[in-house]
Design an enzyme around this catalytic site. Structure first.
Site, short mmCIF file in Angstrom:
data_model
loop_
_atom_site.label_atom_id
_atom_site.label_comp_id
_atom_site.label_asym_id
_atom_site.label_seq_id
_atom_site.Cartn_x
_atom_site.Cartn_y
_atom_site.Cartn_z
N LYS A 20 1.93 0.31 7.87
CA LYS A 20 0.67 -0.15 7.27
C LYS A 20 -0.02 -1.20 8.14
O LYS A 20 -1.25 -1.26 8.19
CB LYS A 20 0.91 -0.67 5.85
CG LYS A 20 1.35 0.41 4.85
CD LYS A 20 0.29 1.50 4.68
CE LYS A 20 0.63 2.47 3.58
NZ LYS A 20 -0.36 3.57 3.47
N TYR A 31 7.63 0.84 6.09
CA TYR A 31 6.33 0.89 5.40
C TYR A 31 5.42 -0.24 5.89
O TYR A 31 4.24 -0.01 6.21
CB TYR A 31 6.58 0.78 3.89
CG TYR A 31 5.35 0.98 3.02
CD1 TYR A 31 4.94 2.26 2.68
CD2 TYR A 31 4.63 -0.10 2.52
CE1 TYR A 31 3.83 2.47 1.87
CE2 TYR A 31 3.52 0.09 1.71
CZ TYR A 31 3.13 1.37 1.38
OH TYR A 31 2.03 1.57 0.57
N SER A 52 -2.56 -1.00 2.90
CA SER A 52 -1.89 -1.63 1.75
C SER A 52 -1.96 -3.12 1.97
O SER A 52 -2.19 -3.58 3.10
CB SER A 52 -0.43 -1.18 1.72
OG SER A 52 0.35 -2.00 0.88
P1 NAD Z 1 1.37 9.40 -4.51
O1 NAD Z 1 2.83 9.64 -4.27
O2 NAD Z 1 0.84 9.51 -5.90
O3 NAD Z 1 0.49 10.34 -3.54
C1 NAD Z 1 0.86 10.56 -2.19
C2 NAD Z 1 0.21 11.85 -1.70
O4 NAD Z 1 0.63 12.06 -0.34
C3 NAD Z 1 0.64 13.10 -2.47
O5 NAD Z 1 -0.44 13.98 -2.67
C4 NAD Z 1 1.67 13.74 -1.55
O6 NAD Z 1 1.79 15.16 -1.71
C5 NAD Z 1 1.10 13.39 -0.20
N1 NAD Z 1 2.12 13.46 0.85
C6 NAD Z 1 3.27 12.75 0.95
N2 NAD Z 1 4.00 13.15 2.01
C7 NAD Z 1 3.27 14.15 2.61
C8 NAD Z 1 3.50 14.99 3.75
N3 NAD Z 1 4.61 14.90 4.50
N4 NAD Z 1 2.56 15.91 4.05
C9 NAD Z 1 1.44 16.04 3.29
N5 NAD Z 1 1.18 15.28 2.21
C10 NAD Z 1 2.10 14.34 1.88
O7 NAD Z 1 1.11 7.95 -3.91
P2 NAD Z 1 -0.08 6.90 -4.12
O8 NAD Z 1 0.54 5.73 -4.82
O9 NAD Z 1 -1.28 7.53 -4.69
O10 NAD Z 1 -0.33 6.46 -2.60
C11 NAD Z 1 -1.46 6.87 -1.84
C12 NAD Z 1 -1.64 5.92 -0.66
O11 NAD Z 1 -1.89 4.60 -1.14
C13 NAD Z 1 -0.40 5.81 0.23
O12 NAD Z 1 -0.79 5.72 1.58
C14 NAD Z 1 0.23 4.51 -0.23
O13 NAD Z 1 1.02 3.92 0.77
C15 NAD Z 1 -1.01 3.69 -0.54
N6 NAD Z 1 -0.78 2.55 -1.44
C16 NAD Z 1 -0.26 2.75 -2.68
C17 NAD Z 1 -0.06 1.64 -3.51
C18 NAD Z 1 0.52 1.79 -4.91
O14 NAD Z 1 0.87 0.77 -5.50
N7 NAD Z 1 0.61 2.97 -5.47
C19 NAD Z 1 -0.40 0.36 -3.05
C20 NAD Z 1 -0.94 0.21 -1.78
C21 NAD Z 1 -1.13 1.32 -0.98
#
Ligand code: NAD
Length: 256
Positions: free
Chosen positions: A155, A151, A138
């Site tokens: 990260k 977090y 991130s």
């Molecule tokens: P999301 O909540 O849509 O998806 C997260 C996924 O992780 C889901 O499929 C969920 O089931 C799975 N997950 C969570 N806990 C789990 C566990 N204990 N065991 C197995 N699976 C688990 O989130 P997203 O926004 O798509 O995020 C995906 C990645 O991108 C993450 O690592 C997040 O930190 C990173 N990220 C997101 C953003 C944003 O703005 N959305 C920005 C930077 C980084």
């Protein structure tokens, strides 16, 4: 033989977009996530793009379950070419009130699971003389925000892990890189917009511009598709010299 990608957390948000892009490019996909409709998502995308898919709901807080996820994927597909450590969770709180169990969960899912999965897949990638590990970090892997101690720590840790794996994998054609997005409009973030609009007494549009995207120079969410395109680029056979790096897609946030 088709290349095989295991993408954690690929039944929602960014992971799902990456999985669709890889399926579209002909990769067989091991889907993974906690979403109840995971099997249907995997089957539908497999059918749409004529690729083999399979699904696991392994809980990434459980290290043995991660080892089983890797073994199950290799058993089902014969190999893992690409591992994308994408699954992640968030919890926001002032440091003095931050619950230890939330800290432990975030470190386990966002950082330790990437280490355990990479360690488990390593011998087979080494044997195959090919591996691409992509960690979804991130902008919070290189910058901090208040109230996100766990977090931001996790990260940052992911980027450190990426550098070490990049070095250790070099001799065996195993690369490891991180992608560091700014805000991406996933279901998770959509919920936060609604909550913040209520909390601040602002419209959702105002929350997006004034609160969420405050630190981004470009007041737009990062398109999931751009993250998927970068992952596809890093996964290529001829990307072998690109390793140990963190690629920032953050609308200019970290340019400041
Ligand atoms: P999301 O909540 O849509 O998806 C997260 C996924 O992780 C889901 O499929 C969920 O089931 C799975 N997950 C969570 N806990 C789990 C566990 N204990 N065991 C197995 N699976 C688990 O989130 P997203 O926004 O798509 O995020 C995906 C990645 O991108 C993450 O690592 C997040 O930190 C990173 N990220 C997101 C953003 C944003 O703005 N959305 C920005 C930077 C980084």
């Amino acid at each position: 033989m088709k290349k095989v990608a295991l993408i954690t957390g690929s039944t929602s948000g960014i992971g799902k977009s990456i999985a669709i892009a890889f399926a579209e490019s002909g990769y067989d996909i091991m889907f993974h996530g906690l979403e109840k409709n995971g099997p249907e998502i995997a089957a539908k995308i497999g059918e749409e793009y004529s690729v083999k898919t399979y699904f696991s709901n392994a809980n990434l807080k459980d290290q043995e379950a991660i080892n089983i996820l890797i073994a199950e994927t290799i058993k089902e597909f014969g190999k893992i070419d690409i591992l994308i450590n994408n699954a992640g969770i968030q919890y926001v709180s002032k440091v003095e009130e931050f619950p230890l169990d939330k800290w432990n969960d975030i470190i386990a899912v966002n950082l330790t699971s990437a280490f355990v999965a990479s360690r488990a897949v390593w011998p087979s990638m080494k044997k195959n003389g090919f591996g691409r590990i992509i960690n979804i970090s991130s902008v919070h892997g290189i910058r901090a925000s208040e109230y996100k101690s766990a977090y931001v720590s996790a990260k940052h840790g992911v980027i450190g892990l990426t550098k070490v794996l990049g070095l250790e994998g070099a001799a065996d054609n195993i690369t490891c890189n991180s992608i560091c997005p700014g805000y991406v409009k996933t279901p998770l973030v959509e919920g936060q917009i609604r909550d913040q609009a209520k909390a601040h007494g602002l419209s959702e549009e105002e929350v997006i511009k004034q609160v969420m995207l405050k630190k981004q120079a470009v007041k737009e969410f990062i398109p999931e598709k751009k993250i998927a395109e970068l992952a596809l680029f890093l996964a290529k056979e001829d990307s072998s010299a690109i390793t140990g790096s963190a690629y920032v897609l953050d609308g200019g946030w970290s340019a400041q």
